[in-house]
Enzyme design. Sequence first.
Site, mmCIF file in Angstrom:
data_model
loop_
_atom_site.group_PDB
_atom_site.id
_atom_site.type_symbol
_atom_site.label_atom_id
_atom_site.label_comp_id
_atom_site.label_asym_id
_atom_site.label_seq_id
_atom_site.Cartn_x
_atom_site.Cartn_y
_atom_site.Cartn_z
ATOM 1 C CG ASP A 146 16.160 28.788 34.907
ATOM 2 O OD1 ASP A 146 15.904 28.542 33.719
ATOM 3 O OD2 ASP A 146 15.560 28.268 35.868
ATOM 4 C CE LYS B 4 13.537 22.722 31.691
ATOM 5 N NZ LYS B 4 12.805 23.448 32.708
ATOM 6 C CD GLN C 131 10.099 23.559 34.939
ATOM 7 O OE1 GLN C 131 11.273 23.298 34.678
ATOM 8 N NE2 GLN C 131 9.294 24.114 34.057
HETATM 9 N N1 GUN Z 1 9.051 27.076 33.577
HETATM 10 C C1 GUN Z 1 8.807 27.296 32.250
HETATM 11 N N2 GUN Z 1 9.937 27.705 31.627
HETATM 12 C C2 GUN Z 1 10.912 27.724 32.570
HETATM 13 C C3 GUN Z 1 12.299 28.052 32.538
HETATM 14 O O1 GUN Z 1 12.883 28.419 31.499
HETATM 15 N N3 GUN Z 1 12.957 27.944 33.722
HETATM 16 C C4 GUN Z 1 12.352 27.545 34.872
HETATM 17 N N4 GUN Z 1 13.086 27.476 35.976
HETATM 18 N N5 GUN Z 1 11.065 27.243 34.932
HETATM 19 C C5 GUN Z 1 10.356 27.334 33.784
#
Ligand code: GUN
Length: 289
Positions: A121, A54, A98
């Site tokens: 998100d 990311k 996350q």
């Molecule tokens: N962990 C795995 N996929 C995601 C996601 O799309 N968002 C977040 N915040 N955590 C994740």
Amino acid sequence: MTAEIIDGKAFAARLRATIATDVAALKAKTGHTPGLAVVLVGENPASQVYVRNKAAQTQEVGMNSYEHKLPEDTSQETLLALVQQLNQDPTVDGILVQLPLPAHIDSSLVLLTIDPDKDVDGFHATNVGRLWTGERALVPCTPTGCLLMLKDYLGKLDGKEAVVIGRSNIVGKPMAALLLAESCTVTIAHSKTHDLAAVTRRADIVVAAVGRPEMVRGDWIKPGATVIDVGINRITLDTGKARLVGDVNYAECAEVAGAITPVPGGVGPMTIACLLLNTVTAFQMRRSI
Ligand code: GUN
């Protein structure tokens, strides 16, 4: 019939190039650079890889990336204080905490503490409500990526029969909302659905997001249908080697479908690209652009 392969990797690369152009234009127009803050608590190896990817892709499109890595034993109070600080920080347009968080932290409370206008998100109840009522919303990244691929391949979706397998808050439910907003006839199927094969067999669009390796079989698919596979499952072969497979039996379904996303290289790469897209949207929404 042999299905056309929907190349999510190539699509995501094109999308990132468009986002980079948009970011440059926004910087020139406002004098500000969109910024994404990612918070990682603990040492989960998969989460560490996601967060690294990311950050790299955020910088690649010209945005600022702020990483906050906290130890596994971080208290809920400390994490909430960080989220509140990021909410107030004018250089931060998007906040992503996350998941999964360590068990001693209430994930729902943390997600609800994020400013909905920075919730890239799209997990906050305010954004869920905005999505279902048709207001401008930040929408979860994975279903957004699925929809972009579907529209790119099929054009207008109105009137199509869409079946979403899985009812999670992260994929199934927002996917259904997005397809409904495109005027599809939407069915959400799940573990209690009777005769799932009969339900999927009437679909023009099947989105599989159940987390069960290769569950969707070739004879569940209407000839010519478009199949989007959200699953990422690691299985161990008889040889002892590990392999990634989706929720769809790819070899069988590719014989019947009109188009299909592979695993890996389908939905996965689109998710981070859509996170970048959401950060640009959050930047614009906060500035009423
Ligand atoms: N962990 C795995 N996929 C995601 C996601 O799309 N968002 C977040 N915040 N955590 C994740």
